[in-house]
Design an enzyme around this catalytic site. Structure first.
Site, PDB file in Angstrom:
ATOM      1  N   ASP B 384       0.803  -1.222   0.000  1.00 14.63           N
ATOM      2  CA  ASP B 384       0.000   0.000   0.000  1.00 14.63           C
ATOM      3  C   ASP B 384       0.838   1.276   0.000  1.00 14.63           C
ATOM      4  OD1 ASP B 384      -2.322  -1.522  -0.007  1.00 14.63           O
ATOM      5  OD2 ASP B 384      -2.357  -1.667   2.173  1.00 14.63           O
ATOM      6  N   VAL B 385       2.011   1.226   0.632  1.00 14.32           N
ATOM      7  CA  VAL B 385       2.833   2.441   0.728  1.00 14.32           C
ATOM      8  C   VAL B 385       3.499   2.790  -0.600  1.00 14.32           C
ATOM      9  CG1 VAL B 385       3.275   2.161   3.180  1.00 14.32           C
ATOM     10  CG2 VAL B 385       4.880   1.189   1.536  1.00 14.32           C
TER      11      VAL B 385
END
Lengths: 98, 460
Positions: B384-385
């Protein structure tokens, strides 16, 4: 307000400010050691625990105090030791051989 | 006579703790910080042992031995287990505060003034709730309990009612300290609230939650300081409380979320229809050999580690990769997102454990300007990052979250087990870019084969 409450609140507020200023400067690189170190420091509850375990006023208080001393001691020994262990792992490039 | 010097012991201990945290700010002085912290604790314990109220040292000695016997192995856990270990130690710290609070209540009640009772109620409430909450966090991190958030209808209403009831019991005890039957009620409700608080928390939110529990454990110790009128406890507790709070704020910012959202939002449920679900998009995949070839042709490589690297225990293989690339005069940096992993700074200790120099570990704000010049961004177990949707897709649940601009590198290599979504439950559009190559497999195995290719082709 009792004078001891007043003093206590002053100490608490000032220490919180000192904490914010000091901890804001800690490099994100060291956030895990920071947490294990503050964990060891908050084991300062050992001070209250030792008194309760040592004054032996009632069986209940001695049992609870002894358990509390053990819990605090786990964090003191474990917290400082693991923080030191972690910090020993951080090295700069070109320095020290693995 | 010497007992009149005890306040000085405590003052010196308080100063030592502040210095310890001050020196922890940078690597060169950090070890000195730990040593002065140990000295401070020794002064505090030594001073306390001199106090005249102590009539017997027997149980104290037993507890010292027991604590050391458990504490030493807990300090020897591998770095991959540090989040669990931290959660467990928050549990011990909070339990100590709660037990002392309980003992103090039964020693003093009903002759207890309002102010002391108030502090005692806070100590016990925070202590017990942090105890069970930390145990729950430990269970989730250790995967004894399911790491996915568990939600049900009216969860927040129920949780807040439990907390409200506990606070109400505490308030009633302040007004009527003789109502001793309410004390166990306060304790049980606090214990229960701690459990309920963590049930809806998912793995990705653990960095914030662990930091918050760190703060609560400190505040419980500070409350004990008010009960015992001990300024050292207040100082140490306040330091710990502010540290935990700062870390949780940093973690929240790094996910572009608020405290209430972390605690009550149950992030990480699979979200239907979010992002680009339904659309079939192509991905390009590559083998480890091809990946090695691309890396060999690069001159600047940025590695993006994530929780997947920790799970696969791949950090030592990553170190071999770092060595192989550095030997070939390829510049290697590691881009660290603040919430990568399960606790603040998790990736840094893992990579430091594998002997990767810390000056190669670069924080998000500093590394993002380097991605456009990087030939290869190698994503290892981060998801997600790295999702560019956070920058432009307003409908995405992670919109606005600060990310690593991995997609700006010339080539992106993503090492991943499968196409399964990350903790936000959404697809990562990074994987569908033309410049992205997916290398499917376990991070440790893939990096291992890349290293073999590199050293085989290097002609040693």
């Amino acid at each position: 307000m009792s004078p001891e409450l007043e003093q206590g609140l002053y100490v608490f507020v000032l220490a919180t400010f000192v904490g914010f200023e000091v901890i804001r400067r800690v490099s994100p690189l060291l956030h895990t050691p920071l947490m294990s170190l503050t964990n060891a420091i908050s084991a300062i509850a050992v001070v209250g625990s030792i008194v309760v375990a040592g004054e032996q006023k009632t069986t209940l208080s001695t049992v609870l105090g002894t358990a509390a001393v053990a819990c605090s001691m786990i964090n003191i020994v474990g917290g400082y030791l693991i923080t030191y262990r972690m910090l020993r792992m951080f090295r700069k490039s070109g320095k020290g051989t693995p | 006579m010497i007992e009149r010097a005890i306040p000085l012991f405590y003052l010196a201990a308080a100063v030592s703790f502040i210095l310890a945290l001050k020196w922890l700010s940078a690597v060169p002085t950090a070890r000195r910080g730990v040593l002065v912290g140990i000295a401070g604790m020794a002064l505090a314990v030594g001073g306390t042992l001199l106090r005249p109220e102590i009539v017997s040292y027997r149980w104290i000695a037993v507890a010292f031995v027991a604590g050391t016997v458990i504490g030493v192995p807990m300090a020897m856990m591998p770095m991959t287990a540090v989040p669990q270990r931290t959660a467990l130690s928050h549990a011990f710290g909070a339990l100590a505060a709660a037990l002392v609070g309980t003992a103090e209540f039964y020693l003093r009640a009903p002759r207890i003034d309002r102010f002391t009772m108030g502090a005692l109620a806070v100590e016990v409430l925070l202590g017990f709730l942090t105890f069970t909450a930390s145990l729950m966090a430990f269970g989730k991190l250790q995967e004894i309990l399911p790491a996915r958030p568990i939600t049900y209808r009216n969860q927040n209403v129920l949780n807040l009612s439990i907390l409200g009831a506990a606070a109400g019991a505490g308030a009633y005890l302040v007004a009527r300290p003789d109502a001793a039957w309410l004390f166990p009620v306060l304790a049980v409700l606090s214990l229960l609230f701690g459990v309920m608080l963590i049930v809806p928390i998912g793995g990705a939110d653990m960095p914030t939650v662990i930091s918050l529990l760190n703060s609560y454990a400190g505040l419980a110790a500070a409350a004990m300081g008010f009960v015992l009128d001990n300024k050292l406890l207040i100082v140490a507790g306040a330091l710990d409380g502010s540290s935990g709070l700062i870390l949780s704020v940093i973690m929240c910012r790094a996910m572009n979320r608020s405290f209430t959202n972390v605690l009550f939002g149950a992030f990480g449920q699979v979200q239907e229809g979010a992002g680009t679900a339904g659309e079939r998009r192509t991905v390009r995949s590559a083998t480890a050999e091809e990946a090695a070839g691309i890396l060999q042709a690069a001159s600047r490589v940025i590695v993006v580690p994530g929780y997947g690297m920790a799970v696969a225990q791949a950090q030592h293989k990553v170190r071999e990769l770092y060595d192989a690339l550095t030997k070939a005069d390829i510049e290697v940096k590691f881009a660290i997102h603040p919430v990568a992993g399960r606790m603040p700074g998790h990736m840094n200790v893992l990579l430091a454990e594998a002997d990767i120099p810390y000056d190669r570990l670069v924080e998000m704000e500093d590394v993002n300007s380097d991605f456009p010049q990087a030939d290869v961004a190698l994503v290892l177990g981060a998801n997600d990052v790295t999702n560019p949707a956070a920058r432009h897709d307003r409908s995405s649940p992670i919109y606005g979250m600060p990310i690593l601009d991995v997609d700006r590198a010339r080539t992106v290599l993503v090492v991943k087990r499968s196409m399964s979504p990350g903790f936000a439950g959404i697809e990562n559009e990074l994987y569908h870019l033309d410049r992205t190559l997916m290398v499917f497999g376990d991070a440790k195995a893939v990096v291992g084969s890349i290293v073999r290719e590199l050293s085989g082709g290097g002609g040693h």
